[in-house]
Design a protein around this motif. Structure first.
Motif, PDB file in Angstrom:
ATOM      1  N   THR A   1      -2.266  15.984  -0.146  1.00  0.00           N
ATOM      2  CA  THR A   1      -3.281  14.961  -0.420  1.00  0.00           C
ATOM      3  C   THR A   1      -4.513  15.201   0.438  1.00  0.00           C
TER       4      THR A   1
ATOM      5  N   ALA B   1      -1.947   6.437   2.982  1.00  0.00           N
ATOM      6  CA  ALA B   1      -3.149   7.230   2.747  1.00  0.00           C
ATOM      7  C   ALA B   1      -3.225   8.346   3.777  1.00  0.00           C
TER       8      ALA B   1
ATOM      9  N   SER C   1     -10.254  -1.923   7.157  1.00  0.00           N
ATOM     10  CA  SER C   1      -9.727  -1.249   5.969  1.00  0.00           C
ATOM     11  C   SER C   1     -10.668  -1.536   4.813  1.00  0.00           C
TER      12      SER C   1
ATOM     13  N   GLU D   1      -8.229  15.680  -1.044  1.00  0.00           N
ATOM     14  CA  GLU D   1      -9.280  14.696  -0.771  1.00  0.00           C
ATOM     15  C   GLU D   1     -10.490  15.341  -0.101  1.00  0.00           C
TER      16      GLU D   1
ATOM     17  N   LEU E   1      -1.395   5.548   7.757  1.00  0.00           N
ATOM     18  CA  LEU E   1      -2.385   6.607   7.588  1.00  0.00           C
ATOM     19  C   LEU E   1      -1.932   7.859   8.336  1.00  0.00           C
TER      20      LEU E   1
ATOM     21  N   HIS F   1       0.860  -1.182   0.000  1.00  0.00           N
ATOM     22  CA  HIS F   1       0.000   0.000   0.000  1.00  0.00           C
ATOM     23  C   HIS F   1       0.898   1.234   0.000  1.00  0.00           C
ATOM     24  N   ARG F   2       0.483   2.283  -0.749  1.00  0.00           N
ATOM     25  CA  ARG F   2       1.309   3.487  -0.843  1.00  0.00           C
ATOM     26  C   ARG F   2       1.111   4.419   0.338  1.00  0.00           C
TER      27      ARG F   2
ATOM     28  N   GLU G   1      -0.232  -0.527   4.860  1.00  0.00           N
ATOM     29  CA  GLU G   1      -0.893   0.773   4.865  1.00  0.00           C
ATOM     30  C   GLU G   1      -0.611   1.592   6.134  1.00  0.00           C
TER      31      GLU G   1
ATOM     32  N   THR H   1      -5.849   7.580  -0.912  1.00  0.00           N
ATOM     33  CA  THR H   1      -4.501   7.040  -1.068  1.00  0.00           C
ATOM     34  C   THR H   1      -3.569   8.132  -1.581  1.00  0.00           C
ATOM     35  N   ARG H   2      -2.338   8.112  -1.090  1.00  0.00           N
ATOM     36  CA  ARG H   2      -1.336   9.061  -1.579  1.00  0.00           C
ATOM     37  C   ARG H   2      -0.959   8.723  -3.012  1.00  0.00           C
ATOM     38  N   ASP H   3      -0.856   9.747  -3.836  1.00  0.00           N
ATOM     39  CA  ASP H   3      -0.394   9.529  -5.200  1.00  0.00           C
ATOM     40  C   ASP H   3       1.088   9.160  -5.185  1.00  0.00           C
TER      41      ASP H   3
END
Lengths: 193, 193
Positions: free
Chosen positions: A97, A53, B122, A101, A130, A50-51, A128, A86-88
């Motif tokens: 972000t 978020a 999630s 959002e 956050l 996961h990038r 992930e 999610t972060r680009d």
């Protein structure tokens, strides 16, 4: 404060030995890793990439919080959640972000932003992370959702959020974010015999 | 209360058309689903299966909370979390899982149990649902961790938990659970320019 979260964790540390992609989906990427345990043995670990978020707690002047509702296919229900995304790839600053959002999902913009902290989402199997932000001084505007995205927007009092919790109609990030912002009441719960 | 979380969600609902397993791991199971959107078009959804889990907020008479620390390979760090565990297949009552996990991970047993609520973990990609319990009237005992499991146990004040949050050394379920039990302080955060 004398307490250091990462101090003395050497007896717990696992070392990555190898990583094998096992599923490369459109959004979901899974790996099977091999790790060396603290006692020298090896073990397998299956994880979801996961990038990262961001999540935003938008608090109105009357103390209510802006939540968004969308269908969550994975749990087969619609959930009320704090705005998040999610972060680009390559997006440097998570606060950027967060601003994007909030406006895209709710139409609101905010005069004042605070970074609240960072937490893992499901660390047993997901990478992930956050980032949580508090947004105050809200101005109403027009949401810019994608044509295939349907999102409801509504203001919630702390008491209504407890109702969501009792109905299983929200998620952990929302409860965590509201709590950090002081917008979650203590829950009485029901006695277990 | 007049508010019904699931009311009027028909315009959001997605209908499952087909499900294809894409990864069958030892613990992780992933699917690619096809869904029908409210406007009649179809879309793909990638999800991770999960049997659901329970989390326990064990509160000591002095108001501190028992947290456990273990290595979380997915996020490459050790995290302090409330005791939690996946529900066994066929295990009917999540409160039974809660009692077992508290004793196995921490050694503590509890005289009084309350069910606090349920939240998704999630929901963008995981089926995981989490049942939260409050445990009070704690008695110290001996943890029964597996030979390959290393878990630290420590009592935390609400102020120390904020420190964990600032260090990225905990997770959303822990923050959510502590908040429900009234053991999380409001977080001041830091201003974002």
């Amino acid at each position: 404060m004398s307490f250091e979260p990462d101090a003395d964790a050497a007896h717990l540390r696992e070392e990555l030995l190898s990583r094998t992609p096992v599923f490369e989906g459109r959004l979901l990427h899974a790996y099977r890793d091999e790790v060396r345990l603290p006692d020298g043995r090896t073990a397998g670990r299956e994880i979801v990439h996961h990038r990262g978020a961001v999540a935003v707690v938008p608090v109105a002047p009357d103390g209510r919080v802006v939540l968004v509702r969308q269908w969550r296919h994975a749990v087969e229900r619609a959930l009320w959640e704090i705005p998040a995304g999610t972060r680009d790839r390559g997006e440097e600053d998570p606060s950027g972000t967060a601003r994007r959002e909030l406006e895209e999902e709710t139409g609101y913009t905010a005069d004042r932003w605070r970074f609240l902290g960072q937490a893992c989402v499901s660390p047993g199997y997901s990478r992930e992370l956050l980032w949580f932000y508090l947004a105050e001084g809200l101005h109403e505007g027009t949401a810019a959702t994608d044509p295939d995205e349907t999102i409801d927007v509504r203001l919630f009092s702390p008491g209504e959020v407890v109702h969501l919790l009792q109905a299983g109609a929200t998620d952990c990030k929302t409860l965590a974010g509201l709590a950090m912002a002081g917008r979650l009441a203590q829950v009485a719960g029901s006695e277990v015999p």
